[in-house]
Design a protein around this motif. Structure first.
Motif, PDB file in Angstrom:
ATOM      1  N   UNK A  75     -22.853  12.501   2.842  1.00 33.60           N
ATOM      2  CA  UNK A  75     -23.634  13.665   3.256  1.00 33.60           C
ATOM      3  C   UNK A  75     -23.511  13.952   4.752  1.00 33.60           C
ATOM      4  N   UNK A  76     -23.002  12.997   5.541  1.00 38.92           N
ATOM      5  CA  UNK A  76     -22.903  13.174   6.995  1.00 38.92           C
ATOM      6  C   UNK A  76     -21.536  13.675   7.445  1.00 38.92           C
ATOM      7  N   UNK A  77     -20.559  13.670   6.540  1.00 38.62           N
ATOM      8  CA  UNK A  77     -19.193  14.063   6.871  1.00 38.62           C
ATOM      9  C   UNK A  77     -18.751  15.082   5.829  1.00 38.62           C
ATOM     10  N   UNK A  78     -17.493  15.506   5.890  1.00 40.40           N
ATOM     11  CA  UNK A  78     -16.961  16.350   4.827  1.00 40.40           C
ATOM     12  C   UNK A  78     -15.689  15.710   4.303  1.00 40.40           C
ATOM     13  N   UNK A  79     -15.540  15.684   2.975  1.00 40.94           N
ATOM     14  CA  UNK A  79     -14.387  15.062   2.318  1.00 40.94           C
ATOM     15  C   UNK A  79     -13.717  16.110   1.436  1.00 40.94           C
ATOM     16  N   UNK A  80     -12.402  16.250   1.597  1.00 38.91           N
ATOM     17  CA  UNK A  80     -11.641  17.184   0.769  1.00 38.91           C
ATOM     18  C   UNK A  80     -10.226  16.647   0.588  1.00 38.91           C
ATOM     19  N   UNK A  81      -9.388  17.425  -0.052  1.00 42.34           N
ATOM     20  CA  UNK A  81      -7.974  17.112  -0.222  1.00 42.34           C
ATOM     21  C   UNK A  81      -7.141  18.281   0.273  1.00 42.34           C
ATOM     22  N   UNK A  82      -5.891  18.011   0.622  1.00 47.89           N
ATOM     23  CA  UNK A  82      -5.016  19.099   1.056  1.00 47.89           C
ATOM     24  C   UNK A  82      -4.664  20.003  -0.117  1.00 47.89           C
ATOM     25  N   UNK A  83      -4.592  19.455  -1.321  1.00 45.20           N
ATOM     26  CA  UNK A  83      -4.380  20.227  -2.545  1.00 45.20           C
ATOM     27  C   UNK A  83      -5.651  20.118  -3.376  1.00 45.20           C
ATOM     28  N   UNK A  84      -6.132  21.227  -3.886  1.00 41.00           N
ATOM     29  CA  UNK A  84      -7.451  21.275  -4.529  1.00 41.00           C
ATOM     30  C   UNK A  84      -7.421  21.064  -6.044  1.00 41.00           C
ATOM     31  N   UNK A  85      -6.227  21.040  -6.648  1.00 41.19           N
ATOM     32  CA  UNK A  85      -6.110  20.834  -8.095  1.00 41.19           C
ATOM     33  C   UNK A  85      -5.233  19.617  -8.362  1.00 41.19           C
ATOM     34  N   UNK A  86      -5.504  18.929  -9.456  1.00 42.48           N
ATOM     35  CA  UNK A  86      -4.770  17.711  -9.794  1.00 42.48           C
ATOM     36  C   UNK A  86      -3.347  18.002 -10.243  1.00 42.48           C
TER      37      UNK A  86
END
Length: 190
Positions: A75-86
Protein backbone atom coordinates in the motif's frame (compact mmCIF):
# COMPACT_ATOMS: atom_id res chain seq x y z
CA UNK A 1 -12.91 10.72 -12.51
CA UNK A 2 -9.23 11.30 -11.80
CA UNK A 3 -6.48 10.71 -14.37
CA UNK A 4 -5.25 7.53 -12.68
CA UNK A 5 -8.67 5.87 -12.69
CA UNK A 6 -9.28 6.99 -16.26
CA UNK A 7 -5.95 5.44 -17.34
CA UNK A 8 -6.78 2.21 -15.48
CA UNK A 9 -10.17 1.92 -17.19
CA UNK A 10 -8.68 2.56 -20.63
CA UNK A 11 -5.96 -0.04 -20.02
CA UNK A 12 -8.51 -2.64 -18.92
CA UNK A 13 -10.08 -2.60 -22.38
CA UNK A 14 -6.80 -2.54 -24.37
CA UNK A 15 -6.67 -4.67 -27.52
CA UNK A 16 -3.38 -3.31 -28.93
CA UNK A 17 -1.76 -6.75 -29.29
CA UNK A 18 -2.60 -10.44 -29.50
CA UNK A 19 -2.26 -10.96 -25.74
CA UNK A 20 -5.75 -9.47 -25.42
CA UNK A 21 -7.11 -12.65 -27.02
CA UNK A 22 -5.52 -15.02 -24.48
CA UNK A 23 -5.70 -13.05 -21.22
CA UNK A 24 -8.19 -13.55 -18.42
CA UNK A 25 -7.51 -10.16 -16.83
CA UNK A 26 -5.47 -7.06 -17.58
CA UNK A 27 -3.04 -6.61 -14.68
CA UNK A 28 -2.80 -2.83 -14.35
CA UNK A 29 -1.01 -2.63 -11.01
CA UNK A 30 -1.54 -2.29 -7.30
CA UNK A 31 -0.56 0.14 -4.55
CA UNK A 32 -0.57 3.87 -3.94
CA UNK A 33 -1.01 5.94 -7.14
CA UNK A 34 0.94 8.71 -5.38
CA UNK A 35 3.85 6.45 -4.44
CA UNK A 36 7.45 7.62 -4.56
CA UNK A 37 8.66 4.06 -5.25
CA UNK A 38 7.66 2.04 -8.32
CA UNK A 39 8.41 -1.68 -8.70
CA UNK A 40 8.19 -3.02 -12.25
CA UNK A 41 8.23 -6.66 -13.33
CA UNK A 42 8.07 -8.05 -16.85
CA UNK A 43 4.57 -9.52 -17.30
CA UNK A 44 1.82 -11.29 -15.34
CA UNK A 45 1.98 -15.03 -14.77
CA UNK A 46 -0.91 -17.47 -14.47
CA UNK A 47 -1.91 -16.47 -10.91
CA UNK A 48 -1.70 -12.78 -11.76
CA UNK A 49 -3.80 -13.28 -14.90
CA UNK A 50 -6.44 -15.11 -12.83
CA UNK A 51 -6.56 -12.53 -10.03
CA UNK A 52 -5.83 -9.33 -11.99
CA UNK A 53 -3.08 -8.28 -9.56
CA UNK A 54 0.70 -8.30 -10.00
CA UNK A 55 2.96 -10.55 -7.96
CA UNK A 56 0.54 -12.94 -6.28
CA UNK A 57 1.17 -16.60 -5.51
CA UNK A 58 4.55 -17.81 -4.25
CA UNK A 59 6.56 -15.07 -6.00
CA UNK A 60 4.21 -12.42 -4.61
CA UNK A 61 4.54 -13.81 -1.09
CA UNK A 62 8.33 -13.65 -1.41
CA UNK A 63 8.13 -10.06 -2.67
CA UNK A 64 5.83 -9.14 0.23
CA UNK A 65 8.32 -10.74 2.65
CA UNK A 66 11.19 -8.77 1.11
CA UNK A 67 9.21 -5.54 1.39
CA UNK A 68 8.28 -6.34 5.00
CA UNK A 69 11.96 -6.94 5.76
CA UNK A 70 12.60 -3.25 4.98
CA UNK A 71 9.43 -2.00 6.67
CA UNK A 72 7.22 -1.58 3.59
CA UNK A 73 3.80 -2.81 2.51
CA UNK A 74 2.29 -2.87 -0.98
CA UNK A 75 0.00 0.00 0.00
CA UNK A 76 3.02 2.35 0.38
CA UNK A 77 4.51 1.77 -3.09
CA UNK A 78 3.21 0.96 -6.56
CA UNK A 79 3.77 -2.41 -8.27
CA UNK A 80 3.16 -3.08 -11.96
CA UNK A 81 4.61 -4.88 -14.97
CA UNK A 82 5.96 -3.54 -18.25
CA UNK A 83 3.43 -5.78 -20.06
CA UNK A 84 -0.09 -5.83 -18.61
CA UNK A 85 -1.34 -9.16 -20.04
CA UNK A 86 0.05 -12.66 -19.55
CA UNK A 87 2.07 -14.08 -22.43
CA UNK A 88 1.08 -17.73 -23.11
CA UNK A 89 3.07 -20.27 -21.07
CA UNK A 90 4.78 -17.36 -19.25
CA UNK A 91 7.15 -16.83 -22.16
CA UNK A 92 9.05 -13.53 -22.41
CA UNK A 93 6.91 -10.83 -24.01
CA UNK A 94 7.56 -10.45 -27.74
CA UNK A 95 9.01 -7.10 -28.86
CA UNK A 96 5.71 -6.13 -30.51
CA UNK A 97 3.81 -6.92 -27.28
CA UNK A 98 6.24 -4.87 -25.20
CA UNK A 99 5.95 -1.97 -27.63
CA UNK A 100 2.14 -2.14 -27.64
CA UNK A 101 2.09 -2.02 -23.84
CA UNK A 102 4.78 0.62 -23.30
CA UNK A 103 2.37 3.60 -23.53
CA UNK A 104 0.51 2.28 -20.46
CA UNK A 105 3.70 2.05 -18.41
CA UNK A 106 4.89 5.45 -19.65
CA UNK A 107 1.61 7.04 -18.59
CA UNK A 108 1.70 5.30 -15.18
CA UNK A 109 5.26 6.59 -14.82
CA UNK A 110 4.22 10.13 -15.81
CA UNK A 111 1.31 10.23 -13.37
CA UNK A 112 3.27 8.66 -10.51
CA UNK A 113 6.49 10.56 -11.11
CA UNK A 114 8.39 8.15 -8.83
CA UNK A 115 11.70 9.02 -7.21
CA UNK A 116 12.88 5.40 -7.27
CA UNK A 117 12.16 2.61 -9.77
CA UNK A 118 13.05 -1.00 -8.96
CA UNK A 119 13.16 -3.31 -11.96
CA UNK A 120 12.35 -6.87 -10.94
CA UNK A 121 14.21 -9.17 -13.29
CA UNK A 122 16.19 -9.00 -16.52
CA UNK A 123 13.36 -8.12 -18.91
CA UNK A 124 12.18 -5.10 -16.90
CA UNK A 125 15.75 -3.91 -16.22
CA UNK A 126 16.73 -4.15 -19.87
CA UNK A 127 13.57 -2.31 -20.83
CA UNK A 128 13.90 0.52 -18.31
CA UNK A 129 17.57 0.86 -17.36
CA UNK A 130 19.68 -0.28 -20.31
CA UNK A 131 19.34 -2.90 -23.05
CA UNK A 132 22.48 -4.74 -21.95
CA UNK A 133 21.75 -4.54 -18.20
CA UNK A 134 22.86 -7.72 -16.39
CA UNK A 135 20.92 -8.47 -13.21
CA UNK A 136 23.52 -11.00 -12.07
CA UNK A 137 26.38 -8.46 -12.38
CA UNK A 138 24.66 -5.13 -11.68
CA UNK A 139 21.88 -5.92 -9.20
CA UNK A 140 21.55 -3.54 -6.29
CA UNK A 141 23.37 -0.67 -8.00
CA UNK A 142 21.61 2.69 -8.00
CA UNK A 143 21.62 4.27 -11.46
CA UNK A 144 20.39 7.83 -12.00
CA UNK A 145 18.51 8.56 -15.23
CA UNK A 146 16.78 11.87 -15.80
CA UNK A 147 16.67 12.67 -12.10
CA UNK A 148 15.10 9.31 -11.18
CA UNK A 149 16.96 6.55 -9.36
CA UNK A 150 16.76 3.07 -10.88
CA UNK A 151 17.84 -0.28 -9.49
CA UNK A 152 17.66 -3.74 -11.01
CA UNK A 153 17.33 -6.84 -8.87
CA UNK A 154 16.34 -10.49 -9.15
CA UNK A 155 12.75 -11.32 -10.05
CA UNK A 156 11.01 -13.06 -7.11
CA UNK A 157 10.02 -16.01 -9.35
CA UNK A 158 13.70 -16.43 -10.32
CA UNK A 159 14.61 -16.45 -6.62
CA UNK A 160 12.18 -19.32 -6.07
CA UNK A 161 13.99 -21.29 -8.79
CA UNK A 162 17.47 -20.18 -7.65
CA UNK A 163 17.28 -19.66 -3.87
CA UNK A 164 21.05 -19.27 -3.66
CA UNK A 165 20.51 -15.68 -4.95
CA UNK A 166 18.18 -14.72 -2.08
CA UNK A 167 20.91 -13.24 0.16
CA UNK A 168 22.00 -10.92 -2.65
CA UNK A 169 18.39 -9.92 -3.36
CA UNK A 170 17.79 -9.21 0.34
CA UNK A 171 20.96 -7.06 0.32
CA UNK A 172 19.52 -5.18 -2.70
CA UNK A 173 16.40 -4.43 -0.68
CA UNK A 174 18.49 -2.97 2.14
CA UNK A 175 20.06 -0.67 -0.49
CA UNK A 176 16.50 0.22 -1.50
CA UNK A 177 15.56 0.94 2.12
CA UNK A 178 18.56 3.24 2.56
CA UNK A 179 17.87 5.00 -0.74
CA UNK A 180 14.22 5.54 0.21
CA UNK A 181 15.35 7.02 3.54
CA UNK A 182 17.70 9.39 1.71
CA UNK A 183 15.42 10.67 -1.08
CA UNK A 184 11.75 9.99 -0.30
CA UNK A 185 9.63 12.35 1.74
CA UNK A 186 6.67 10.23 2.78
CA UNK A 187 7.14 6.55 1.89
CA UNK A 188 7.82 5.46 5.48
CA UNK A 189 5.40 7.93 7.04
CA UNK A 190 2.08 6.50 5.87
Amino acid sequence: MDQWEQLRQQCMSCRACGLADTRTNVVFGVGDPRAEVLLVGEAPGASEDRQGEPFVGAAGKLLDDMLAMIGLRRQQIYITNSVKCRPPQNRDPLPAESEACMPWLREQFRLLHPKIVVCLGRVAAQRMIRQDFSVTREHGQIIEKGGILFMGTFHPAALLRQPQNKPEAFADFTVLRDTIAAVCEHTYHK
